[in-house]
Design a protein around this motif. Structure first.
Motif, PDB file in Angstrom:
ATOM      1  N   LEU A 290       0.906  -1.172   0.061  1.00  0.00           N
ATOM      2  CA  LEU A 290      -0.008   0.009  -0.050  1.00  0.00           C
ATOM      3  C   LEU A 290       0.774   1.561   0.008  1.00  0.00           C
ATOM      4  CD1 LEU A 290      -2.772   1.150  -0.003  1.00  0.00           C
ATOM      5  CD2 LEU A 290      -2.787   1.246   2.465  1.00  0.00           C
ATOM      6  N   ASP A 291       2.168   1.321   0.875  1.00  0.00           N
ATOM      7  CA  ASP A 291       2.926   2.718   0.610  1.00  0.00           C
ATOM      8  C   ASP A 291       3.251   2.621  -0.630  1.00  0.00           C
ATOM      9  OD1 ASP A 291       2.548   2.984   3.305  1.00  0.00           O
ATOM     10  OD2 ASP A 291       4.260   1.734   4.092  1.00  0.00           O
TER      11      ASP A 291
ATOM     12  N   LYS B 202       0.215   3.919  -3.125  1.00  0.00           N
ATOM     13  CA  LYS B 202      -0.824   4.900  -2.522  1.00  0.00           C
ATOM     14  C   LYS B 202      -0.789   6.184  -3.378  1.00  0.00           C
ATOM     15  CE  LYS B 202       2.322   6.665   1.109  1.00  0.00           C
ATOM     16  NZ  LYS B 202       2.483   7.204   2.475  1.00  0.00           N
ATOM     17  N   ASP B 203       0.271   6.909  -3.852  1.00  0.00           N
ATOM     18  CA  ASP B 203       0.588   7.776  -4.552  1.00  0.00           C
ATOM     19  C   ASP B 203       0.339   7.552  -6.001  1.00  0.00           C
ATOM     20  OD1 ASP B 203       0.828   9.387  -2.303  1.00  0.00           O
ATOM     21  OD2 ASP B 203       3.165   8.912  -2.487  1.00  0.00           O
TER      22      ASP B 203
ATOM     23  N   GLY C 228      -7.339   4.397  -2.346  1.00  0.00           N
ATOM     24  CA  GLY C 228      -6.828   3.889  -1.158  1.00  0.00           C
ATOM     25  C   GLY C 228      -7.583   2.557  -0.531  1.00  0.00           C
TER      26      GLY C 228
ATOM     27  N   ILE D 177      -7.181  -4.197  -0.786  1.00  0.00           N
ATOM     28  CA  ILE D 177      -5.786  -4.191  -0.769  1.00  0.00           C
ATOM     29  C   ILE D 177      -5.275  -5.670  -0.331  1.00  0.00           C
ATOM     30  CG2 ILE D 177      -6.063  -3.312   1.609  1.00  0.00           C
ATOM     31  CD1 ILE D 177      -2.986  -2.609  -0.927  1.00  0.00           C
TER      32      ILE D 177
END
Length: 335
Positions: free
Chosen positions: A77-78, A81-82, A107, A120
């Protein structure tokens, strides 16, 4: 498949007369002869392919991140995320297996081209399956690549359904000998995979114009989902695509390869991947056999030296389509 086709449509010598190459001939006369096995890791591993392409100055999709070990899966996810859209793929996958494309996200919900939402947890489970080798050649442990999405070029609007089309060029001893564009469909789940129902469009090696199209080995004229006339297809930046494909000979050291190129709206032609064992369906899409073209290149001799640009000029001159092939129903050639 070939025996059934022969019994139904052709004499025992018809395939040879047409110059159609079969699996055994491909494996023995071309792959084994011209592709040193020590070089296979350069193309079987997409991460290695990306590295040698960047070293050679060839544009490739941006790499967002790599997940190599199970304890890194929680970092997914990190990494994403962008990024509004991205693609998760196995480094050593084949045939389009294990590729997940996400076109938008908030997200929590991650939308695939079909509109289906993934969580996710779904994506993390998929990455774990990649690491376990579920999609890799030989089922060996693998790593997961996360890449930026390709910006779909407007010139292909209506030619592909929910997916980015790619151009496959067969390159022999550095000479582009045959090309096709693979167009995704609803049946192929937005992936440009002919075995899953994508459309294959044979391309004139000289101009990049469509000369024939097939789906499930049968000739078609219009895209099954969008209705777009496939004969209107013409690939822009064609000479550059051929030059980049030709240069992959020096880049990889392999004599018989399939190069998969995509056209990005902002970055132009990009190398998606290389294949040391390209399939034979490209012959069906073109309505022509590979053998006469391969033999013409072989007759140039082992000591002939040409630059990528000279090889492209030779191929465009020698392998240009003489006439626009008919799109009417005809017996499909075997793969």
């Amino acid at each position: 498949m070939i025996k059934r086709w022969l019994a139904q449509y052709a004499s025992p010598f018809a395939l040879g007369d047409m110059g159609i190459m079969g699996m055994n001939q491909r494996n023995i006369s071309y792959i084994s002869r011209y592709n040193p096995r020590r070089l296979y890791p350069l193309v079987d591993d997409k991460l290695e392919t990306k590295r040698i392409a960047l070293d050679a100055g060839v544009t490739v999709p941006d790499l967002i991140g790599v997940i190599e070990f199970q304890h890194q899966v929680s970092s997914l996810l990190d990494k994403i995320k962008d990024w509004p859209g991205f693609c998760i793929k196995p480094a050593k996958g084949s045939g389009g297996k294990g590729i997940v494309v996400i076109v938008s996200q908030d997200g929590q919900s991650f939308l695939k081209p079909s509109g289906k939402a993934e969580s996710i947890n779904d994506l993390e489970r998929h990455v774990s399956n990649i690491l376990a080798g579920l999609f890799s050649l030989g089922g060996k442990p693998d790593v997961a690549l996360i890449e930026a999405l390709i910006n779909f070029d407007d010139v292909f609007d209506g030619f592909s359904y929910e997916g980015v089309p790619d151009t496959r060029v067969i390159v022999f001893k550095g000479f582009p000998v045959m090309a096709m564009m693979r167009l995704s469909t609803e049946a192929s789940d937005g992936k440009a995979n002919l075995h899953q129902g994508a459309v294959g469009v044979g391309l004139d090696i000289n101009s990049g114009r469509a000369i024939r199209a097939v789906q499930h080995n049968l000739p078609i004229r219009y895209h099954p989902d969008t209705g777009r006339d496939l004969l209107e297809l013409k690939v822009p930046n064609w000479e550059l695509i051929l030059s980049l494909s030709s240069s992959c000979y020096e880049m990889s050291g392999l004599g018989y390869i399939g190069t998969d190129m995509v056209l990005d709206k902002f970055k132009g032609p990009m190398l998606l991947e290389l294949n040391a064992r390209p399939g034979l369906a490209i012959q069906t899409a073109n309505g022509a056999g590979l053998v006469p073209r391969l033999r013409k290149v072989e007759k140039l001799g082992r000591y002939a030296t040409f630059s990528p640009e000279e090889r492209v000029r030779f191929s465009r001159r020698e392998f240009a389509a003489e006439v626009q092939l008919s799109m009417k129903t005809e017996p499909p050639m075997p793969e």
